[in-house]
Design a protein around this motif. Structure first.
Motif, PDB file in Angstrom:
ATOM      1  N   GLU A   1     -25.945   1.449 -51.096  1.00 43.92           N
ATOM      2  CA  GLU A   1     -24.923   1.418 -52.145  1.00 43.92           C
ATOM      3  C   GLU A   1     -23.527   1.620 -51.558  1.00 43.92           C
ATOM      4  O   GLU A   1     -22.582   0.929 -51.932  1.00 43.92           O
ATOM      5  CB  GLU A   1     -25.210   2.502 -53.178  1.00 43.92           C
ATOM      6  N   LYS A   2     -23.410   2.537 -50.625  1.00 43.06           N
ATOM      7  CA  LYS A   2     -22.108   2.810 -49.987  1.00 43.06           C
ATOM      8  C   LYS A   2     -21.602   1.578 -49.254  1.00 43.06           C
ATOM      9  O   LYS A   2     -20.451   1.198 -49.391  1.00 43.06           O
ATOM     10  CB  LYS A   2     -22.248   3.997 -49.027  1.00 43.06           C
TER      11      LYS A   2
ATOM     12  N   GLU B   1     -28.709   5.390 -51.027  1.00 43.85           N
ATOM     13  CA  GLU B   1     -27.302   5.809 -51.042  1.00 43.85           C
ATOM     14  C   GLU B   1     -26.504   5.073 -49.966  1.00 43.85           C
ATOM     15  O   GLU B   1     -25.357   4.670 -50.200  1.00 43.85           O
ATOM     16  CB  GLU B   1     -27.191   7.313 -50.809  1.00 43.85           C
TER      17      GLU B   1
ATOM     18  N   ILE C   1     -28.878  11.270 -45.503  1.00 38.27           N
ATOM     19  CA  ILE C   1     -28.438  10.395 -46.592  1.00 38.27           C
ATOM     20  C   ILE C   1     -29.572   9.414 -46.864  1.00 38.27           C
ATOM     21  O   ILE C   1     -30.032   8.718 -45.960  1.00 38.27           O
ATOM     22  CB  ILE C   1     -27.159   9.618 -46.199  1.00 38.27           C
TER      23      ILE C   1
END
Length: 149
Positions: free
Chosen positions: A141-142, A138, A134
């Motif tokens: 942001e998660k 990302e 990942i």
């Protein structure tokens, strides 16, 4: 699956890391230090003996009992790998489950941000070990979107 009670104070560059059946990242440390993945046809016997010794010395009692009857480092390695990583089908299933948990990740009631981040990092590290990486953007942001869910 706990390790025998020993005093393991400090780190050593010559002693292998202890593996007690949890956290199979141990395999990467052993591969790097023992040269297990560099065994070629030349000096196979000597390298097998060295790799086998390195593997066995790093195992806790439960793990040692699992592999004590094997003659080669490859047999020991393969046994530990299947026991802790699983077969290809098991890895694929674990990867799917971990990715599902990653996609549905949210902060739990009463959980601190630090606890949530540790849990999140554990998920992403497991995904990485299963071949699913990942990107940092990302992951950030998660985390930012899941703190307030």
């Amino acid at each position: 699956m706990s390790a025998p009670s020993r005093n393991w104070d400090g780190q050593s560059t010559t002693r292998p890391p202890l593996f007690n059946g949890q956290y199979y990242y141990w395999s990467r440390c052993v591969k790097d230090k023992s040269g297990l993945h560099y065994c070629g046809l030349k000096e196979v016997g000597e390298k097998n003996t060295k790799a086998k010794k390195y593997l066995i010395c790093g195992l806790g009692l439960d793990e040692y009992n699992r592999i004590q009857g094997y003659a080669t480092a490859k047999q020991i390695w393969d046994t530990l790998q299947v026991a802790h990583e699983g077969t290809t089908q098991v890895k694929r299933s674990r990867g799917t489950l971990q990715y599902f948990q990653y996609e549905n990740f949210a902060m739990k009631d009463g959980e601190t941000i630090q606890e949530m981040y540790i849990r999140f990092t554990t998920h992403t590290n497991e995904l990485k070990s299963l071949g699913r990486i990942i990107l940092e953007e990302e992951r950030v942001e998660k985390i930012l979107t899941r703190v307030w869910l």
